[in-house]
Write a protein that holds these residues in place. Sequence first.
Motif, short mmCIF file in Angstrom:
data_model
loop_
_atom_site.label_atom_id
_atom_site.label_comp_id
_atom_site.label_asym_id
_atom_site.label_seq_id
_atom_site.Cartn_x
_atom_site.Cartn_y
_atom_site.Cartn_z
N PHE A 141 0.83 -1.27 0.03
CA PHE A 141 0.10 0.00 0.06
C PHE A 141 0.75 1.09 0.04
O PHE A 141 1.51 1.60 0.95
N ARG A 142 0.95 2.10 -1.22
CA ARG A 142 1.48 3.28 -1.30
C ARG A 142 2.91 3.06 -1.04
O ARG A 142 3.82 4.03 -0.36
N ASN A 143 3.77 2.09 -1.71
CA ASN A 143 5.06 1.75 -1.55
C ASN A 143 5.90 1.84 -2.84
O ASN A 143 7.16 1.95 -2.73
N ALA A 144 5.21 1.48 -3.97
CA ALA A 144 6.11 1.24 -5.25
C ALA A 144 6.51 2.43 -5.63
O ALA A 144 8.06 2.36 -6.23
N HIS A 145 6.21 3.71 -5.34
CA HIS A 145 6.84 5.00 -5.57
C HIS A 145 8.19 5.13 -4.90
O HIS A 145 9.05 5.67 -5.28
N ASN A 146 8.24 4.56 -3.60
CA ASN A 146 9.32 4.69 -2.96
C ASN A 146 10.47 3.73 -3.41
O ASN A 146 11.74 4.10 -3.64
N TRP A 147 10.15 2.65 -3.89
CA TRP A 147 11.27 1.69 -4.55
C TRP A 147 11.67 2.35 -5.58
O TRP A 147 13.00 2.47 -5.99
N ARG A 148 10.70 3.04 -6.61
CA ARG A 148 11.05 3.78 -7.71
C ARG A 148 12.05 4.85 -7.48
O ARG A 148 13.09 5.30 -8.12
N GLY A 149 11.90 5.46 -6.39
CA GLY A 149 12.82 6.68 -6.01
C GLY A 149 13.88 6.39 -5.27
O GLY A 149 14.60 7.28 -4.88
N GLY A 150 14.09 5.08 -5.10
CA GLY A 150 15.37 4.71 -4.40
C GLY A 150 15.18 4.90 -2.55
O GLY A 150 16.43 4.96 -2.27
N TYR A 151 14.11 5.06 -2.30
CA TYR A 151 14.00 5.18 -0.75
C TYR A 151 14.69 4.15 -0.09
O TYR A 151 14.40 2.95 -0.03
N GLN A 152 15.61 4.61 1.07
CA GLN A 152 16.32 3.55 1.97
C GLN A 152 17.54 3.14 1.33
O GLN A 152 18.29 2.37 1.84
N HIS A 153 17.58 3.23 -0.07
CA HIS A 153 18.89 2.85 -0.89
C HIS A 153 19.91 3.84 -0.50
O HIS A 153 19.83 4.98 -0.63
N PRO A 154 21.17 3.20 0.11
CA PRO A 154 22.25 4.08 0.41
C PRO A 154 22.76 5.18 -0.93
O PRO A 154 23.28 6.21 -0.49
N GLU A 155 22.53 4.80 -2.20
CA GLU A 155 22.86 5.63 -3.35
C GLU A 155 21.48 6.13 -3.86
O GLU A 155 21.62 6.61 -5.16
N LYS A 156 20.26 6.01 -3.26
CA LYS A 156 19.24 6.55 -3.58
C LYS A 156 18.79 5.87 -5.30
O LYS A 156 18.19 6.48 -6.10
N GLN A 157 19.27 4.68 -5.38
CA GLN A 157 19.09 3.91 -6.93
C GLN A 157 17.70 3.33 -7.00
O GLN A 157 16.89 2.90 -5.75
N ASP A 158 16.87 3.49 -8.19
CA ASP A 158 15.89 2.73 -8.40
C ASP A 158 16.02 1.19 -8.20
O ASP A 158 16.76 0.84 -9.04
N TYR A 159 15.22 0.74 -7.26
CA TYR A 159 15.52 -0.73 -7.04
C TYR A 159 13.98 -1.39 -7.43
O TYR A 159 13.69 -2.61 -7.03
#
Length: 270
Positions: A141-159
């Motif tokens: 719920f309301r998370n796919a945009h976070n993965w796209r934006g690299g949220y929590q990724h050390p280099e903010k990469q899209d995962y």
Amino acid sequence: MRALTLAFAVSSAFIASAAPAQAPSAALKQAVANPARSEANRARDQYRHPAETLAFFGIKPTDTVVELWPGGGWYTEILAPYLAERGKLIVAAPTAKGLEGTQKRLAAKPELFGKVQAVNFPTLLGGTGVSPGTADAVLTFRNAHNWRGGYQHPEKQDYSLEAFREIYAMLKPGGVLGVEDHRLPESADDAREKSSGYIKVSTVRRLAEQAGFRFAGSSEVNANKKDTADWPKGVWTLPPTYAEGETDRAKYQAIGESDRMTLKFVKPKG
């Protein structure tokens, strides 16, 4: 002219795929009406339509369900009692710190969350994830945009693609992926997906289908035509965040929470 025709064709395809409304079961309605839910969470039912959303995804009380990034536990409060007797709920938080916070929230209400298991997702950020081929349904719920934006990724990469592939792996053949997220208009610049909190339906479908999923339909149960998806501080301008503080607060309150896609995907059996 060709671009306009193509845009109309894409839009029409999404509309045509809209599935009929599902009637929530008595057990699902009972879980939503559970008095153990916080009053603040109940107040948001008018925007989130939990019974109708979970009915659309086809969640049964016997299922093993994975809820990704449960945050403060809004949906966990509903899913935990619904699955407690005959099913199983696994909540998956990002990073070790996120998992620790989730475990503390679960431990604070053992009568409600006592049977809930907590793991990490996606495991590329570290931790232990869900065993492959064990889940009947995965909900986000309301998370796919976070993965796209690299949220929590050390280099903010899209995962985002890696995330969808990990979801695919944890599901049983025939298992369901339910996605609800803030909807970015198809005509908007793709770059806004990484900063606005909104994401396009076409992007979610592309990622899921690249991971191997089959699109099984959409619902407009969480749509909000008042939301233009174009706000000073992205989706966080709207309630419940009110990122602009008291500036135009009444205006944003009247709009309500964001316009949201509600999409269902299935992992093929063969």
